[in-house]
Design an enzyme around this catalytic site. Structure first.
Site, PDB file in Angstrom:
ATOM      1  N   LYS A   9       0.824  -1.212   0.000  1.00 28.35           N
ATOM      2  CA  LYS A   9       0.000   0.000   0.000  1.00 28.35           C
ATOM      3  C   LYS A   9       0.863   1.270   0.000  1.00 28.35           C
ATOM      4  CE  LYS A   9      -4.098  -2.000   0.195  1.00 28.35           C
ATOM      5  NZ  LYS A   9      -3.794  -3.417   0.244  1.00 28.35           N
TER       6      LYS A   9
HETATM    7  C1  LIG Z   1      -9.885  -2.890  -1.788  1.00 26.86           C
HETATM    8  C2  LIG Z   1      -9.338  -3.591  -0.578  1.00 26.86           C
HETATM    9  N1  LIG Z   1     -10.157  -3.881   0.431  1.00 26.86           N
HETATM   10  C3  LIG Z   1      -9.731  -4.486   1.545  1.00 26.86           C
HETATM   11  C4  LIG Z   1      -8.408  -4.874   1.710  1.00 26.86           C
HETATM   12  C5  LIG Z   1      -8.001  -5.606   2.942  1.00 26.86           C
HETATM   13  O1  LIG Z   1      -6.952  -5.035   3.635  1.00 26.86           O
HETATM   14  P1  LIG Z   1      -5.997  -5.944   4.551  1.00 26.86           P
HETATM   15  O2  LIG Z   1      -5.154  -6.759   3.620  1.00 26.86           O
HETATM   16  O3  LIG Z   1      -5.225  -4.967   5.352  1.00 26.86           O
HETATM   17  O4  LIG Z   1      -6.869  -6.789   5.402  1.00 26.86           O
HETATM   18  C6  LIG Z   1      -7.498  -4.578   0.679  1.00 26.86           C
HETATM   19  C7  LIG Z   1      -6.085  -4.920   0.810  1.00 26.86           C
HETATM   20  O5  LIG Z   1      -5.532  -5.749   0.175  1.00 26.86           O
HETATM   21  C8  LIG Z   1      -7.983  -3.956  -0.497  1.00 26.86           C
HETATM   22  O6  LIG Z   1      -7.148  -3.697  -1.527  1.00 26.86           O
END
Ligand SMILES: Cc1ncc(COP(=O)(O)O)c(C=O)c1O
Length: 373
Positions: free
Chosen positions: A186
Site C-alpha cells: 500500500k
Molecule cells: C480494496 C481492498 N479492500 C480491503 C483490503 C483488505 O486489507 P488488509 O489486507 O489490510 O486486510 C485490501 C487490501 O488488500 C484492499 O485492496
C-alpha cells in the site's frame, strides 16, 4: 539498472532510518501494545484524511468487518459491493451472516456503477461497500444519494486510496466511514494494519470498544460490555505508520511521477488501455499501475514472456463472485457482471512502487511491448 539477471518486483515498501528510529523508540519504551504511539498515529491519519475520528485496527479487513457491525448487518441481509475488488470487500458481509450482492462496474474507472447499484437494491439490502479501486475515488455522491433514498448504510472501502481526493477534498473527509489498509504494497505500510475514519463520536467509541474485545470506556481490563474482537494494532506498528505518514507527500508525489512515466512510455502501444486519468472531481492516489491488454491478447503468454525477462506482474483483479468459494456457496457464474469480468480477464498490474527506478520502468515498458508483438 537492468541486466540479464534483472528482477523487477511488483511492489516494495519504502522503509528508511526514520521508521527504524521510531520503532526502536517504542521497543525501548517497553510499551509495546496500547501505549501513546497508537493515538498519535490515529491523530495523524485523521488530519491527513480530514475525518474528525480515526480508529486504528489490525488490518483493512478487520476495519471493514467492524463497519458491518456498526451498520447493524445481520444474517438474512444483503450487502452490495463491487465484484472487481479484493475479497475482503465482500467477506466482511459474510462474516456477519449476510449475503454479498455484486453490482457491475464502470468500464473506465473500474469502480461501482451507481446505476447498477440502484438496480441491485432489494428490501433485504442493508449496506453498500463502495470501493476506491486502485486508489481512484468512487462515485461517492451518487452512491450516497442511493443509500439515503433506500435507508442503507454506506461504507467506503478506501483500503487502496489513502491520499486520494474526491471533489477537491481528501477521501475520508466526506462523511461515510472509510477504511484504509497498510499492507506492505500500500501507499503507506505498518506491515499489517488498517484504520477506520468516521465522522461520528459514537461510532468511534464503538469501534474502539469492538476492536478491543468489547471493553468499554472507563471499565476495567477484564470487564467486557459487549462481544468484541482482538483487532488492535500495537505501538510497534503504529510507530512505522507515523514514520510513513511523515513522508506521505513524498510518497504520493513519487508514485504519481512513476505513473506519469509509465503513461509516457506506454501511451502509444496499440490497443493497450492505461489507468483512467484524473478529472476535476477525482484525483487518484496511486496504489498500483494496472493496464488492460488489447482485446484478444493471450494474457498468460504476456505474463510468461515478462516473467522470462525478470518482470513480475499480477493478474489484478480476479472477480470476487467467480472465486471458487463464492461459486460454491452462492452459485455465482460468469455473466453476472460482464463489465467486471471483461476487465478482470484483460487487466495486468506492472511493477510499481514509490522508489521504482526510471530505468526499470523503461525496461518493463520495452518488455511489455515485445511481449505484445
Ligand atoms: C480494496 C481492498 N479492500 C480491503 C483490503 C483488505 O486489507 P488488509 O489486507 O489490510 O486486510 C485490501 C487490501 O488488500 C484492499 O485492496
Amino acid at each position: 539498472m537492468s541486466t540479464a539477471t534483472t528482477r523487477i518486483n511488483l511492489s516494495a515498501p519504502w522503509i528508511d532510518e526514520r521508521d527504524e528510529e521510531l520503532v526502536l523508540d517504542v521497543l525501548r519504551s517497553g510499551w509495546l501494545s496500547l501505549g501513546p504511539t497508537g493515538p498519535r498515529f490515529e491523530a495523524m491519519i485523521a488530519e491527513a484524511t480530514g475525518a474528525p475520528y480515526a480508529a486504528a485496527v489490525s488490518s483493512g479487513t478487520a476495519g471493514l468487518h467492524l463497519c458491518m457491525r456498526l451498520a447493524g448487518v445481520e444474517p438474512g441481509d444483503e450487502v452490495i459491493t463491487s465484484p472487481y475488488s479484493f475479497v475482503a470487500s465482500a467477506n466482511c458481509a459474510i462474516y456477519e451472516g449476510a449475503t454479498p450482492v455484486f453490482a457491475d462496474i464502470d468500464a473506465r474507472t473500474l469502480n461501482l456503477d451507481p446505476a447498477a447499484v440502484e438496480a441491485a437494491v432489494t428490501e433485504r439490502t442493508k449496506a453498500v461497500v463502495a470501493v476506491d479501486i486502485y486508489g481512484y475515488p468512487c462515485e461517492l455522491d451518487e452512491l450516497r444519494a442511493i443509500c439515503d433514498r433506500h435507508g442503507l448504510a454506506l461504507i467506503q472501502d478506501a483500503c487502496e486510496a489513502l491520499g486520494a481526493t474526491y471533489k477537491g477534498a481528501p477521501v475520508g473527509s466526506q462523511g461515510p466511514s472509510a477504511v484504509f489498509a497498510f499492507y506492505p504494497n500500500k501507499q503507506i505500510t505498518t506491515g499489517e494494519g488498517g484504520m477506520v475514519t468516521t465522522h461520528s463520536e459514537e461510532e468511534h467509541s464503538l469501534l474502539v470498544s469492538l476492536r478491543n474485545q468489547g471493553r468499554a470506556d472507563g471499565g476495567g481490563w477484564l470487564e467486557h460490555a459487549r462481544l468484541g474482537f482482538n483487532y488492535r494494532i500495537d505501538d510497534v506498528r503504529s510507530a512505522i505508520g507515523i514514520a510513513q505518514l511523515e513522508k506521505l507527500p513524498e510518497i504520493l508525489a513519487g508514485r504519481s511521477a512513476a505513473a506519469t512515466r509509465y503513461d509516457q512510455l506506454l501511451g502509444d502501444v496499440d490497443g493497450l488501455v492505461l489507468p483512467c486519468a484524473d478529472d476535476a472531481e477525482h484525483e487518484r492516489s496511486w496504489f498500483v499501475y494496472v493496464v488492460a491488454l488489447p482485446s484478444g491478447t493471450d494474457r498468460e503468454a504476456v505474463i510468461a514472456a515478462l516473467e522470462e525477462r525478470g518482470v513480475q506482474t499480477a493478474r489484478y483483479l480476479p472477480c470476487i463472485h467467480l472465486q471458487p468459494y463464492m461459486r460454491e456457496r452462492y452459485g455465482f457464474r460468469e455473466g453476472l457482471c460482464p463489465v467486471a469480468e471483461d476487465a478482470s480477464a484483460r487487466t495486468l498490474a506492472l511493477p510499481f512502487h514509490t522508489q521504482i527506478e526510471e530505468d526499470d520502468q523503461a525496461y518493463v515498458a520495452e518488455a511489455l511491448r515485445a511481449a505484445l508483438e
